[in-house]
Enzyme design. Structure first.
Site, PDB file in Angstrom:
ATOM      1  N   THR A   1       6.657  -3.994 -12.270  1.00 17.50           N
ATOM      2  CA  THR A   1       7.442  -2.956 -11.593  1.00 17.50           C
ATOM      3  C   THR A   1       8.532  -3.584 -10.759  1.00 17.50           C
ATOM      4  OG1 THR A   1       5.491  -1.552 -11.400  1.00 17.50           O
ATOM      5  CG2 THR A   1       7.348  -1.013  -9.978  1.00 17.50           C
ATOM      6  N   ASP A  32       1.968   4.899 -10.293  1.00 15.84           N
ATOM      7  CA  ASP A  32       2.539   5.430  -9.051  1.00 15.84           C
ATOM      8  C   ASP A  32       4.055   5.382  -9.014  1.00 15.84           C
ATOM      9  OD1 ASP A  32       2.539   2.619  -8.939  1.00 15.84           O
ATOM     10  OD2 ASP A  32       2.644   2.670  -6.752  1.00 15.84           O
ATOM     11  N   THR A  52       4.415  -2.000  -4.425  1.00 15.81           N
ATOM     12  CA  THR A  52       4.044  -2.447  -5.762  1.00 15.81           C
ATOM     13  C   THR A  52       2.604  -2.919  -5.699  1.00 15.81           C
ATOM     14  OG1 THR A  52       4.592  -3.964  -7.573  1.00 15.81           O
ATOM     15  CG2 THR A  52       4.960  -4.770  -5.349  1.00 15.81           C
ATOM     16  N   GLY A  53       1.887  -2.790  -6.806  1.00 15.87           N
ATOM     17  CA  GLY A  53       0.483  -3.192  -6.818  1.00 15.87           C
ATOM     18  C   GLY A  53      -0.289  -2.431  -7.871  1.00 15.87           C
ATOM     19  N   ASP A  54      -1.478  -1.966  -7.511  1.00 17.51           N
ATOM     20  CA  ASP A  54      -2.331  -1.201  -8.420  1.00 17.51           C
ATOM     21  C   ASP A  54      -2.060   0.289  -8.192  1.00 17.51           C
ATOM     22  OD1 ASP A  54      -4.325   0.184  -9.719  1.00 17.51           O
ATOM     23  OD2 ASP A  54      -5.937  -1.169  -9.128  1.00 17.51           O
TER      24      ASP A  54
END
Lengths: 142, 187
Positions: A1, A32, A52-54
Site C-alpha cells: 500500500t 482498509d 498502513t498495516g493489516d
C-alpha cells in the site's frame, strides 16, 4: 500500500491510497485502503492522517479518523499517533501498523507498531518533501 | 524554514513522492493542485508496482487474481471517491478520482467498480502477471498455507478448500495464525 498526503501553502489537503492488499485473501475481500477514516482521512481545518498495516484489523478502529479527531481535540501529531496505537493495543495483542499524523501547518509525527512494518534495522521508512529540503526518506523505530 | 507545501507518504517509495512534489510545485497556486499531486504520485507507484505491494501483478488472492483498492479524499469539501476489489483496471487511484468527480457516491466495489471504470474509458485488462501466478501456484502447492479461514472443514491449517462451516467449535482453539505482515505484504 501507498498512502499519501499533499498539503499546499494555504493548508489545502488531499489524501490518497492504493494497494493490491494482502496475499491469499478470500476472494471478495476489501482492505482498509478503500475505507474513509481507516487508511486515510483529511480535514483542512485540522490536518490529515494515513496508516498502513493489516487492514482487517485497522478498519475496525478507523485509525486515521481517530488521529485527526485527536488533533482536533488539541493533541499534537505525536500524541495523536500514540493515542491511536494505544487504542488498538487495548483490544489487539498482535497487530502491525504505521501511522502518520500531520497537522494543517505541516508538523508531522510517525508511529510504528509491530515487526512486520520494519524494513531496515527494525525501522519503518516513509517519504517527506517540504520547502528547502530534498525528497527524503525518514525512519522511525517499530 | 516553512513547513508547507509538503508531500508525505508511507513506505520509502521515492519515485511517488518526487512525482507528487513535482506536481505540487508545478501547479503552484492552481486549483486542485494537491489532488493532482496525490493522484500523480500514487499513479507512479501503481505503474512501478512499488515493492509489489501497489498496482497490478502482486499479492494474488486465493483464486490467483490480483485486486486493487484505492481512495482519494478532499480535505476541503470532505468528498471521497474510492474503489474496492477492482479486478480489470490498473489505475485504481484514477478510477477513485472519477468516482469522486463524476458520481455522487463514495465507494464502488467489485464488478460494478470495473464496469464504472470501463465506462469512464479506462482500459479493461488483466491485473495478473507471471510473478503473481507463480506466487499463487507455490501457495497451492503448499496446501494453501497460510490462509484466512477458521472454523471450517477440512482443516484450513493443513488443507486447501473448498471449505464448509463447522457447526460447533472452540473459539479459543481455532484461531488460525495470521499471515505475516511485511514490506511486500500489507494494506
Amino acid at each position: 500500500t501507498i498512502t499519501m498526503a499533499a498539503i499546499d501553502e494555504e493548508g489545502y489537503i488531499h489524501v490518497g491510497t492504493s494497494t493490491n492488499g494482502l496475499r491469499h485473501t478470500i476472494s471478495g475481500r476489501v482492505g482498509d485502503a478503500s475505507i474513509p477514516g481507516s487508511a486515510a482521512y483529511a480535514d483542512n481545518e485540522v490536518g490529515a492522517a494515513m496508516t498502513t498495516g493489516d487492514g482487517d484489523i485497522l478498519m475496525r478502529f478507523l485509525p486515521s479518523l481517530l488521529a485527526v479527531e485527536a488533533m482536533r481535540a488539541g493533541k499534537t501529531p505525536a500524541e495523536a499517533v500514540e493515542l491511536v496505537i494505544q487504542r488498538i493495543r487495548k483490544h489487539q495483542t498482535f497487530f502491525d501498523v504505521a501511522i502518520i499524523a500531520v497537522n494543517r501547518l505541516g508538523t508531522y509525527a510517525v508511529g510504528c507498531y509491530g515487526t512486520g512494518m520494519a524494513k531496515n534495522n527494525g525501522e519503518f521508512g516513509y517519504m517527506v518533501s517540504s520547502p528547502g529540503q530534498p525528497v527524503r526518506t525518514e525512519w522511525v523505530p517499530c | 524554514a516553512p513547513l508547507l507545501p509538503m508531500v508525505i507518504n508511507t513506505w520509502n517509495f521515492p519515485e511517488a513522492n518526487e512525482e507528487a512534489w513535482r506536481l505540487l510545485n508545478l501547479e503552484k497556486g492552481g486549483v486542485g493542485q494537491t489532488r493532482s499531486a496525490v493522484v500523480g504520485g500514487i499513479s507512479i507507484c501503481e505503474k512501478l508496482q512499488c515493492d509489489m505491494a501497489v498496482g497490478y501483478g502482486g499479492n494474488p488472492d486465493e483464486r490467483g487474481d490480483t485486486s486493487l483498492d484505492a481512495l482519494l479524499m478532499d480535505g476541503g469539501t470532505m468528498e471521497v471517491g474510492a474503489v474496492g476489489d477492482l479486478r480489470r483496471i490498473k489505475s485504481a487511484i484514477k478510477v477513485a478520482q472519477h468516482v469522486l468527480e463524476h458520481t455522487l457516491h463514495t465507494l464502488l466495489v467489485g464488478d460494478g467498480a470495473d464496469h464504472f471504470g470501463i465506462a469512464m474509458r479506462f482500459q479493461n485488462e488483466s491485473l495478473n502477471s507471471d510473478e503473481s501466478m507463480a506466487i499463487w501456484q507455490n501457495w497451492t502447492a503448499h496446501n494453501c498455507q497460510p490462509n484466512f479461514w477458521r472454523n471450517v472443514y477440512p482443516d484450513p491449517r493443513t488443507s486447501c478448500g473448498p471449505y464448509k462451516p463447522l457447526t460447533t467449535w472452540d473459539a479459543n482453539a481455532t484461531l488460525s495464525e495470521r499471515i505475516e505482515i511485511g514490506p511486500d505484504n500489507h494494506d
